[in-house]
Design a protein around this motif. Structure first.
Motif, PDB file in Angstrom:
ATOM      1  N   ALA A  44       0.827  -1.209   0.000  1.00  0.00           N
ATOM      2  CA  ALA A  44       0.000   0.000   0.000  1.00  0.00           C
ATOM      3  C   ALA A  44       0.859   1.256   0.000  1.00  0.00           C
ATOM      4  O   ALA A  44       0.541   2.247  -0.669  1.00  0.00           O
ATOM      5  CB  ALA A  44      -0.930  -0.011   1.211  1.00  0.00           C
ATOM      6  N   ALA A  45       1.961   1.228   0.747  1.00  0.00           N
ATOM      7  CA  ALA A  45       2.842   2.398   0.811  1.00  0.00           C
ATOM      8  C   ALA A  45       3.441   2.703  -0.553  1.00  0.00           C
ATOM      9  O   ALA A  45       3.513   3.863  -0.982  1.00  0.00           O
ATOM     10  CB  ALA A  45       3.950   2.164   1.837  1.00  0.00           C
ATOM     11  N   ILE A  46       3.867   1.656  -1.246  1.00  0.00           N
ATOM     12  CA  ILE A  46       4.439   1.844  -2.577  1.00  0.00           C
ATOM     13  C   ILE A  46       3.377   2.331  -3.558  1.00  0.00           C
ATOM     14  O   ILE A  46       3.608   3.235  -4.361  1.00  0.00           O
ATOM     15  CB  ILE A  46       5.076   0.528  -3.065  1.00  0.00           C
ATOM     16  N   ALA A  47       2.191   1.741  -3.468  1.00  0.00           N
ATOM     17  CA  ALA A  47       1.122   2.082  -4.413  1.00  0.00           C
ATOM     18  C   ALA A  47       0.683   3.535  -4.291  1.00  0.00           C
ATOM     19  O   ALA A  47       0.200   4.131  -5.259  1.00  0.00           O
ATOM     20  CB  ALA A  47      -0.066   1.153  -4.202  1.00  0.00           C
ATOM     21  N   SER A  48       0.847   4.125  -3.107  1.00  0.00           N
ATOM     22  CA  SER A  48       0.354   5.485  -2.885  1.00  0.00           C
ATOM     23  C   SER A  48       1.362   6.562  -3.279  1.00  0.00           C
ATOM     24  O   SER A  48       1.091   7.746  -3.108  1.00  0.00           O
ATOM     25  CB  SER A  48      -0.029   5.663  -1.412  1.00  0.00           C
ATOM     26  N   HIS A  49       2.530   6.158  -3.803  1.00  0.00           N
ATOM     27  CA  HIS A  49       3.550   7.126  -4.204  1.00  0.00           C
ATOM     28  C   HIS A  49       3.986   6.863  -5.639  1.00  0.00           C
ATOM     29  O   HIS A  49       4.067   5.712  -6.075  1.00  0.00           O
ATOM     30  CB  HIS A  49       4.768   7.048  -3.278  1.00  0.00           C
ATOM     31  N   SER A  50       4.267   7.932  -6.343  1.00  0.00           N
ATOM     32  CA  SER A  50       4.670   7.783  -7.742  1.00  0.00           C
ATOM     33  C   SER A  50       6.078   7.225  -7.871  1.00  0.00           C
ATOM     34  O   SER A  50       6.410   6.587  -8.871  1.00  0.00           O
ATOM     35  CB  SER A  50       4.579   9.135  -8.458  1.00  0.00           C
ATOM     36  N   ASP A  51       6.926   7.458  -6.852  1.00  0.00           N
ATOM     37  CA  ASP A  51       8.298   6.948  -6.881  1.00  0.00           C
ATOM     38  C   ASP A  51       8.655   6.366  -5.521  1.00  0.00           C
ATOM     39  O   ASP A  51       8.444   7.009  -4.481  1.00  0.00           O
ATOM     40  CB  ASP A  51       9.293   8.060  -7.220  1.00  0.00           C
ATOM     41  N   THR A  52       9.212   5.154  -5.522  1.00  0.00           N
ATOM     42  CA  THR A  52       9.666   4.513  -4.294  1.00  0.00           C
ATOM     43  C   THR A  52      11.115   4.076  -4.464  1.00  0.00           C
ATOM     44  O   THR A  52      11.473   3.447  -5.464  1.00  0.00           O
ATOM     45  CB  THR A  52       8.799   3.284  -3.952  1.00  0.00           C
ATOM     46  N   HIS A  53      11.937   4.413  -3.489  1.00  0.00           N
ATOM     47  CA  HIS A  53      13.340   4.012  -3.473  1.00  0.00           C
ATOM     48  C   HIS A  53      13.507   2.922  -2.416  1.00  0.00           C
ATOM     49  O   HIS A  53      12.990   3.047  -1.304  1.00  0.00           O
ATOM     50  CB  HIS A  53      14.232   5.211  -3.148  1.00  0.00           C
ATOM     51  N   ILE A  54      14.223   1.856  -2.760  1.00  0.00           N
ATOM     52  CA  ILE A  54      14.390   0.720  -1.850  1.00  0.00           C
ATOM     53  C   ILE A  54      15.864   0.540  -1.518  1.00  0.00           C
ATOM     54  O   ILE A  54      16.715   0.491  -2.416  1.00  0.00           O
ATOM     55  CB  ILE A  54      13.837  -0.581  -2.463  1.00  0.00           C
ATOM     56  N   VAL A  55      16.158   0.440  -0.216  1.00  0.00           N
ATOM     57  CA  VAL A  55      17.521   0.188   0.253  1.00  0.00           C
ATOM     58  C   VAL A  55      17.475  -0.892   1.327  1.00  0.00           C
ATOM     59  O   VAL A  55      16.423  -1.163   1.912  1.00  0.00           O
ATOM     60  CB  VAL A  55      18.178   1.465   0.833  1.00  0.00           C
ATOM     61  N   VAL A  56      18.627  -1.513   1.592  1.00  0.00           N
ATOM     62  CA  VAL A  56      18.721  -2.511   2.655  1.00  0.00           C
ATOM     63  C   VAL A  56      19.943  -2.213   3.517  1.00  0.00           C
ATOM     64  O   VAL A  56      20.935  -1.662   3.039  1.00  0.00           O
ATOM     65  CB  VAL A  56      18.806  -3.953   2.097  1.00  0.00           C
ATOM     66  N   THR A  57      19.850  -2.591   4.797  1.00  0.00           N
ATOM     67  CA  THR A  57      20.985  -2.397   5.697  1.00  0.00           C
ATOM     68  C   THR A  57      22.073  -3.430   5.457  1.00  0.00           C
ATOM     69  O   THR A  57      23.259  -3.153   5.648  1.00  0.00           O
ATOM     70  CB  THR A  57      20.544  -2.467   7.168  1.00  0.00           C
ATOM     71  N   HIS A  58      21.669  -4.641   5.054  1.00  0.00           N
ATOM     72  CA  HIS A  58      22.615  -5.706   4.722  1.00  0.00           C
ATOM     73  C   HIS A  58      21.851  -6.793   3.981  1.00  0.00           C
ATOM     74  O   HIS A  58      20.615  -6.790   3.952  1.00  0.00           O
ATOM     75  CB  HIS A  58      23.312  -6.251   5.971  1.00  0.00           C
ATOM     76  N   ALA A  59      22.590  -7.721   3.394  1.00  0.00           N
ATOM     77  CA  ALA A  59      21.978  -8.643   2.438  1.00  0.00           C
ATOM     78  C   ALA A  59      21.595  -9.993   3.027  1.00  0.00           C
ATOM     79  O   ALA A  59      21.651 -11.013   2.340  1.00  0.00           O
ATOM     80  CB  ALA A  59      22.915  -8.844   1.244  1.00  0.00           C
ATOM     81  N   HIS A  60      21.178 -10.031   4.293  1.00  0.00           N
ATOM     82  CA  HIS A  60      20.672 -11.274   4.858  1.00  0.00           C
ATOM     83  C   HIS A  60      19.228 -11.499   4.403  1.00  0.00           C
ATOM     84  O   HIS A  60      18.471 -10.535   4.231  1.00  0.00           O
ATOM     85  CB  HIS A  60      20.752 -11.239   6.380  1.00  0.00           C
ATOM     86  N   PRO A  61      18.818 -12.756   4.242  1.00  0.00           N
ATOM     87  CA  PRO A  61      17.494 -13.047   3.684  1.00  0.00           C
ATOM     88  C   PRO A  61      16.337 -12.382   4.419  1.00  0.00           C
ATOM     89  O   PRO A  61      15.363 -11.958   3.789  1.00  0.00           O
ATOM     90  CB  PRO A  61      17.405 -14.577   3.787  1.00  0.00           C
ATOM     91  N   ASP A  62      16.432 -12.270   5.748  1.00  0.00           N
ATOM     92  CA  ASP A  62      15.308 -11.708   6.503  1.00  0.00           C
ATOM     93  C   ASP A  62      15.219 -10.189   6.393  1.00  0.00           C
ATOM     94  O   ASP A  62      14.316  -9.578   6.974  1.00  0.00           O
ATOM     95  CB  ASP A  62      15.383 -12.125   7.979  1.00  0.00           C
ATOM     96  N   HIS A  63      16.117  -9.573   5.642  1.00  0.00           N
ATOM     97  CA  HIS A  63      16.061  -8.126   5.426  1.00  0.00           C
ATOM     98  C   HIS A  63      15.907  -7.759   3.951  1.00  0.00           C
ATOM     99  O   HIS A  63      15.768  -6.572   3.640  1.00  0.00           O
ATOM    100  CB  HIS A  63      17.332  -7.454   5.965  1.00  0.00           C
ATOM    101  N   ILE A  64      15.918  -8.748   3.077  1.00  0.00           N
ATOM    102  CA  ILE A  64      16.087  -8.414   1.660  1.00  0.00           C
ATOM    103  C   ILE A  64      15.148  -9.153   0.709  1.00  0.00           C
ATOM    104  O   ILE A  64      14.976  -8.746  -0.440  1.00  0.00           O
ATOM    105  CB  ILE A  64      17.561  -8.686   1.264  1.00  0.00           C
ATOM    106  N   GLN A  65      14.491 -10.221   1.173  1.00  0.00           N
ATOM    107  CA  GLN A  65      13.744 -11.055   0.235  1.00  0.00           C
ATOM    108  C   GLN A  65      12.563 -10.338  -0.414  1.00  0.00           C
ATOM    109  O   GLN A  65      12.115 -10.720  -1.500  1.00  0.00           O
ATOM    110  CB  GLN A  65      13.275 -12.335   0.929  1.00  0.00           C
ATOM    111  N   GLY A  66      12.055  -9.295   0.239  1.00  0.00           N
ATOM    112  CA  GLY A  66      10.967  -8.533  -0.368  1.00  0.00           C
ATOM    113  C   GLY A  66      11.358  -7.823  -1.649  1.00  0.00           C
ATOM    114  O   GLY A  66      10.489  -7.400  -2.424  1.00  0.00           O
TER     115      GLY A  66
END
Length: 260
Positions: A44-66
């Motif tokens: 819903a958060a992404i859908a309500s904005h024309s532009d979304t930027h995605i970042v991760v703190t580190h590349a472990h599966p429980d932080h990045i699989q989305g």
């Protein structure tokens, strides 16, 4: 005016069962941090904005699989740390379109990239005002794993010391509730690691021991279900002591002793 929303998302990849994603909004854009999986609130958060930027703190599966769900969307831009984007691509198959460096300001809410090595060597956080979105730097009620295979106790202690000297107002961790007594919590985590170090040296004072024996001796609780993690974290502590010349480690990385 930016707004930071913590979104706990259930994921089997998380050691706690849930991982906090964070959504930061301004008038037109959205910053999504650490999406562990697809979730209605994140969608819903992404859908309500024309532009979304995605970042991760580190590349472990429980932080990045989305990223596998949200990265391919037309209105999203995936970011990665310069020279380290391969970790994201390996974990998700998504290749970051843009890169940042430590100290960079991201397009939403003036979020600034902060180096937080320890849990992994390339771990980062994102500072927004007085809040530091901190991934696996700290938890309010427990410690985080520092594995020999991918982290560094020495780097972790240096990170803690730097933040103790100049703490943010609030930590927004990857697991559990926010931390407001930041300096006290980080100091507690620092002293816990130093105590573990002293325990290891005391155990090795008389005879060589295996890393498995050390882990069993220095942890103050049964290791059922976390034995592998405890052994690898103990090996990381020993690795720091080896670097300082206080301990020797066998070529197999299984036995440790104090040099004569």
């Amino acid at each position: 005016m930016s707004h930071i929303e913590r979104v706990p998302v259930e994921t089997s990849a998380s050691p706690t069962g849930t991982t906090n994603a964070y959504v930061i909004r301004d008038e037109k854009e959205c910053l999504l941090i650490d999406p562990p999986a697809e979730a209605p609130t994140l969608t819903a958060a992404i859908a309500s904005h024309s532009d979304t930027h995605i970042v991760v703190t580190h590349a472990h599966p429980d932080h990045i699989q989305g990223l596998t769900n949200y990265g391919p969307l037309e209105q999203t831009t995936v970011w990665g740390r310069q020279w380290h984007t391969d970790a994201i691509e390996t974990a998700t198959g998504i290749s970051p379109e843009r890169t940042y460096e430590i100290g960079s300001s991201l397009p939403v809410a003036g979020a600034t990239v902060v180096s937080l090595p320890g849990h992994t060597l390339t771990h980062v956080g994102f500072a927004v005002g007085g809040t530091l979105i901190s991934g696996d730097l700290a938890r309010k009620h427990s410690s985080v794993a520092i594995r020999y295979s991918e982290g560094s106790i020495r780097s972790y202690l240096l990170t803690l010391r730097r933040l103790i000297a100049n703490p943010p107002t609030r930590l927004a961790p990857g697991h559990g509730p926010p931390i407001d007594a930041v300096r006290a919590r980080l100091r507690s985590l620092y002293m816990r690691r130093k105590k573990r170090e002293s325990q290891i040296l005391a155990q090795l004072d008389s005879d060589p021991q295996s890393i498995d024996e050390l882990a069993t001796a220095v942890y103050d609780r049964p290791l059922r279900g976390v034995h592998e993690e405890a052994v690898d974290t103990t090996r990381a502590h020993v690795g720091k002591l080896v670097r300082e010349g206080k301990v020797m480690l066998s070529e197999s990385k299984q036995m440790a002793w104090i040099p004569s």
